[in-house]
Design an enzyme around this catalytic site. Structure first.
Site, PDB file in Angstrom:
ATOM      1  N   GLU A  28     -13.923  -7.261 -47.225  1.00 32.00           N
ATOM      2  CA  GLU A  28     -14.684  -6.922 -46.024  1.00 32.00           C
ATOM      3  C   GLU A  28     -13.681  -6.838 -44.892  1.00 32.00           C
ATOM      4  O   GLU A  28     -13.108  -7.840 -44.486  1.00 32.00           O
ATOM      5  CB  GLU A  28     -15.761  -7.978 -45.763  1.00 32.00           C
ATOM      6  CG  GLU A  28     -16.834  -7.497 -44.783  1.00 32.00           C
ATOM      7  CD  GLU A  28     -16.487  -7.820 -43.342  1.00 32.00           C
ATOM      8  OE1 GLU A  28     -15.866  -6.948 -42.682  1.00 32.00           O
ATOM      9  OE2 GLU A  28     -16.820  -8.914 -42.887  1.00 32.00           O
ATOM     10  N   CYS A  80     -17.437  -8.489 -37.016  1.00 38.61           N
ATOM     11  CA  CYS A  80     -17.070  -7.265 -37.738  1.00 38.61           C
ATOM     12  C   CYS A  80     -18.129  -6.181 -37.583  1.00 38.61           C
ATOM     13  O   CYS A  80     -17.809  -5.004 -37.468  1.00 38.61           O
ATOM     14  CB  CYS A  80     -16.859  -7.580 -39.221  1.00 38.61           C
ATOM     15  SG  CYS A  80     -15.480  -8.707 -39.533  1.00 38.61           S
TER      16      CYS A  80
END
Length: 465
Positions: A237, A271
């Site tokens: 990720e 994020c």
């Protein structure tokens, strides 16, 4: 082991609100790394043999301890990376939800699945643990990032070696303490203060079967390369630059308030934050004006007791300086800085929340992720233009589309090139909702049912008549 380990402490606590240096921790020795690998491998042999219901019972206790210790954990995160205290406490509480979800739902999610067969007998897909896993975690959510990786894998029967970010060592140690107190056996969850060189050796070790990284695109490329050379499964990720499309609204102020609150959550260091706001031109000026009202006159504050009208520091002085460089690059090439965007005096890490428009492709801010409290707003004249701009990114983590006409919003949301797409909400986030991206945001999923499906042996099991 071949790594050369520095004799200087590298894991250390630096309070970003003051720049004060607290505790420091040496890198693990080669003997300590070997001990962790051996313990994880040995523990796997017994941990996987426990009935999944028993593993789930122990993981339930982990969930309880996160909630019972949320105030203490929150204070640690606030000290180490500057997260507003209430947000840090909420993060620890959410970890309890994650561990509880996998403890409750995990046994059913991992159960044998009978599949149709044309042979004489019964065929199943089994989900079996595969062995020791390495987790490489970031600083921005020092507890949540661990929880979404560790919780499903502990229930599955895998064992965990956890390398946390070098700026949050006390958070890493606090989680180890909770695991121990919950009754997680020795070697099943092991925190290590490893160096980058040691990480390469650990991934290459035959006893480690997979690696999960949440971090930068650069780090993901390096880890994926090492894992590939060693034929190891990995989950990555790697951040994002999520599109946040506002096609229309009957309340511009409310729409702007939601967009602002989303953007400055965790001081912009998420994020899947709404890093690119794409707004229809008929409401653009009003929308930007409302953002400016929220951004102007904010003052640096103490994240441990943040007051209205104050903002928290970024995680480090370096992070604040990088963000300032990105914004200044844009301004020097013609972008408009409407409010904020002031780098505070060092060694603290304050950067005032900003509103930025007029971003064009030759600016760094067009392609790079702005990991901090900067609201970048684009104006578009049609739904097609909004979609084209939303997908003009190397990243593909999440995205959201807003409209009073849900069908109109869905037409764009269904075509977003992202791992997560939302209609009329910034993000549907929860322990039951899979998290992950496409393109250069990485691959693989965490949380929800898919979180149980990454590091497993999906074994075909057939019983003939």
């Amino acid at each position: 082991m071949t790594a050369t380990v520095s004799t200087q402490p590298k894991y250390r606590v630096v309070n970003p609100a003051t720049g004060d240096v607290g505790e420091s921790f040496d890198f693990a020795s080669e003997a300590e790394i070997e001990s962790a690998l051996a313990a994880s491998d040995a523990a796997f042999r017994s941990w996987r043999e426990l009935p999944i219901a028993e593993r789930a019972r122990i993981v339930t206790r982990v969930a309880e301890l996160f909630r019972e210790n949320s105030a203490r954990l929150g204070a640690i995160a606030t000290e180490e990376m500057g997260k507003p205290l209430q947000e840090a406490v909420d993060e620890a509480d959410f970890c309890g939800d994650i561990f509880e979800y996998f403890a409750t739902e995990g046994p059913e999610l991992a159960a044998d699945q009978e599949i149709k067969t044309f042979a004489k007998g019964k065929a199943y897909v089994q989900r079996l643990p595969i062995g020791p896993l390495l987790g490489i975690m970031p600083w921005n959510y020092p507890f949540y990032q661990i929880a979404r990786f560790a919780a499903p894998n502990l229930v599955l029967g895998n064992t965990i070696i956890l390398k946390h970010a070098e700026s949050v060592p006390k958070s890493a140690l606090a989680v180890q303490e909770l695991m121990d107190e919950a009754g997680i056996p020795k070697g099943v969850y092991t925190n290590i203060f490893a160096s980058y060189d040691q990480i390469e050796d650990i991934i290459g070790d035959r006893r480690v079967v997979g690696v999960s990284l949440t971090g930068s695109e650069r780090a993901g490329s390096v880890v994926a390369s090492i894992a590939g050379r060693n034929l190891k499964k990995c989950v990555l990720e790697l951040g994002g630059s999520d599109a946040y499309v506002v096609l229309d609204t009957d309340d511009v102020k409310a729409a702007a308030d939601l967009a602002w609150d989303t953007r400055i959550g965790n001081t912009g260091q998420a994020c899947n934050s709404n890093k690119r706001m794409i707004v229809s031109d008929d409401i653009f000026d009003d929308f930007v004006g409302q953002l400016v009202e929220r951004a102007k006159d904010l003052k640096p504050g103490d994240p441990a007791k943040l007051q209205d009208g104050a903002f928290s520091p970024l995680s480090s002085r370096k992070a604040a300086e990088i963000l300032d460089e990105q914004v200044q690059d844009a301004v020097s090439k013609g972008a408009t800085l409407h409010a904020g965007g002031v780098l505070g005096e060092g060694p603290a890490a304050y950067y005032s929340p900003a509103v930025l428009t007029g971003i064009t492709p030759e600016m760094r801010a067009y392609r790079e992720e702005l990991f901090g409290p900067v609201a970048v707003v684009y104006s578009v004249s049609s739904d097609d233009e909004a979609l084209e701009l939303a997908n003009d990114s190397d990243y593909g983590l999440g995205g959201a589309v807003f409209s009073t006409d849900t069908e109109r919003a869905e037409k764009i949301a269904r075509r977003l090139e992202s791992g997560m797409s939302n209609v009329n909400t910034p993000a549907n986030e929860g322990q039951e909702v899979p998290f992950g991206g496409v393109k250069r945001s990485g691959f693989g999923r965490e949380l929800g049912p898919l979180g149980m499906d990454e590091f497993v042996n999906k074994r075909m099991y057939f019983v003939a008549e």
